[in-house]
Design an enzyme around this catalytic site. Structure first.
Site, PDB file in Angstrom:
ATOM      1  N   TYR A   1       1.079  -1.578  -0.129  1.00 22.73           N
ATOM      2  CA  TYR A   1       0.085   0.311  -0.150  1.00 22.73           C
ATOM      3  C   TYR A   1       0.421   1.570  -0.117  1.00 22.73           C
ATOM      4  O   TYR A   1       0.395   2.754  -0.502  1.00 22.73           O
ATOM      5  CB  TYR A   1      -1.148   0.136   1.492  1.00 22.73           C
ATOM      6  CG  TYR A   1      -2.100  -1.165   1.004  1.00 22.73           C
ATOM      7  CD1 TYR A   1      -3.064  -1.217   0.203  1.00 22.73           C
ATOM      8  CD2 TYR A   1      -1.724  -1.885   1.558  1.00 22.73           C
ATOM      9  CE1 TYR A   1      -3.874  -2.119   0.222  1.00 22.73           C
ATOM     10  CE2 TYR A   1      -2.094  -3.317   1.547  1.00 22.73           C
ATOM     11  CZ  TYR A   1      -3.325  -3.043   0.564  1.00 22.73           C
ATOM     12  OH  TYR A   1      -4.160  -4.394   1.410  1.00 22.73           O
ATOM     13  N   LEU A   2       2.229   1.463   0.407  1.00 30.08           N
ATOM     14  CA  LEU A   2       3.156   2.512   0.105  1.00 30.08           C
ATOM     15  C   LEU A   2       3.995   2.593  -0.758  1.00 30.08           C
ATOM     16  O   LEU A   2       3.747   3.320  -1.493  1.00 30.08           O
ATOM     17  CB  LEU A   2       4.212   2.252   1.903  1.00 30.08           C
ATOM     18  CG  LEU A   2       4.998   3.147   1.418  1.00 30.08           C
ATOM     19  CD1 LEU A   2       4.430   4.954   1.129  1.00 30.08           C
ATOM     20  CD2 LEU A   2       5.644   3.033   2.337  1.00 30.08           C
ATOM     21  N   ALA A   3       3.892   1.640  -1.634  1.00 26.62           N
ATOM     22  CA  ALA A   3       5.093   1.242  -2.914  1.00 26.62           C
ATOM     23  C   ALA A   3       4.532   1.666  -3.559  1.00 26.62           C
ATOM     24  O   ALA A   3       4.645   2.904  -4.695  1.00 26.62           O
ATOM     25  CB  ALA A   3       4.907  -0.145  -2.923  1.00 26.62           C
ATOM     26  N   ASP A   4       3.104   1.676  -3.913  1.00 31.57           N
ATOM     27  CA  ASP A   4       2.289   2.604  -5.659  1.00 31.57           C
ATOM     28  C   ASP A   4       2.225   3.584  -4.719  1.00 31.57           C
ATOM     29  O   ASP A   4       2.953   4.719  -6.148  1.00 31.57           O
ATOM     30  CB  ASP A   4       0.989   2.241  -6.110  1.00 31.57           C
ATOM     31  CG  ASP A   4       0.261   2.642  -4.761  1.00 31.57           C
ATOM     32  OD1 ASP A   4       0.494   1.907  -3.996  1.00 31.57           O
ATOM     33  OD2 ASP A   4      -0.989   2.728  -4.798  1.00 31.57           O
ATOM     34  N   GLN A   5       2.698   4.577  -3.509  1.00 32.28           N
ATOM     35  CA  GLN A   5       2.699   5.969  -3.433  1.00 32.28           C
ATOM     36  C   GLN A   5       3.641   6.789  -3.742  1.00 32.28           C
ATOM     37  O   GLN A   5       3.848   7.546  -3.934  1.00 32.28           O
ATOM     38  CB  GLN A   5       1.847   6.148  -2.149  1.00 32.28           C
ATOM     39  CG  GLN A   5       0.539   5.967  -1.823  1.00 32.28           C
ATOM     40  CD  GLN A   5      -0.344   6.102  -1.912  1.00 32.28           C
ATOM     41  OE1 GLN A   5      -0.218   7.692  -2.604  1.00 32.28           O
ATOM     42  NE2 GLN A   5      -1.230   5.575  -3.187  1.00 32.28           N
TER      43      GLN A   5
ATOM     44  N   HIS B   1      -2.730  -1.333  -8.198  1.00 34.52           N
ATOM     45  CA  HIS B   1      -2.081   0.182  -8.254  1.00 34.52           C
ATOM     46  C   HIS B   1      -0.843   0.224  -8.710  1.00 34.52           C
ATOM     47  O   HIS B   1      -0.204   1.594  -9.080  1.00 34.52           O
ATOM     48  CB  HIS B   1      -2.724   0.529  -6.826  1.00 34.52           C
ATOM     49  CG  HIS B   1      -4.016   0.252  -6.480  1.00 34.52           C
ATOM     50  ND1 HIS B   1      -4.428   0.199  -5.433  1.00 34.52           N
ATOM     51  CD2 HIS B   1      -4.823   0.933  -7.145  1.00 34.52           C
ATOM     52  CE1 HIS B   1      -5.565   0.203  -5.301  1.00 34.52           C
ATOM     53  NE2 HIS B   1      -6.137   0.688  -6.122  1.00 34.52           N
TER      54      HIS B   1
END
Length: 74
Positions: free
Chosen positions: A14-18, A39
């Protein structure tokens, strides 16, 4: 979450795409993550359309993925 905690990956799914867009705007870089989410793959495709950057995802022997953001012009 258990898979991420058991791994040696820097960023969870959930952090990688950000992280992709800031890395692309900064000129590139790399980090590790668990299996890339849809994502992340979508963000990589959109970055490639608007910036001169390419995001690659390469699975390493330990199961984590190396994510690299590189310039397409060199």
């Amino acid at each position: 979450m258990a898979g991420y905690l058991a791994s040696s990956a820097f960023a969870g799914p959930y952090l990688a795409d950000q992280l992709l867009l800031p890395f692309a705007l900064a000129g590139g870089g790399s980090f590790t993550t668990v299996k890339p989410s849809q994502h992340s793959l979508t963000a990589a495709a959109i970055i490639a359309q608007f910036l001169d950057r390419r995001c690659t995802f390469q699975q390493r022997a330990d199961g984590v993925h190396l994510v690299e953001v590189v310039s397409t012009t060199s």
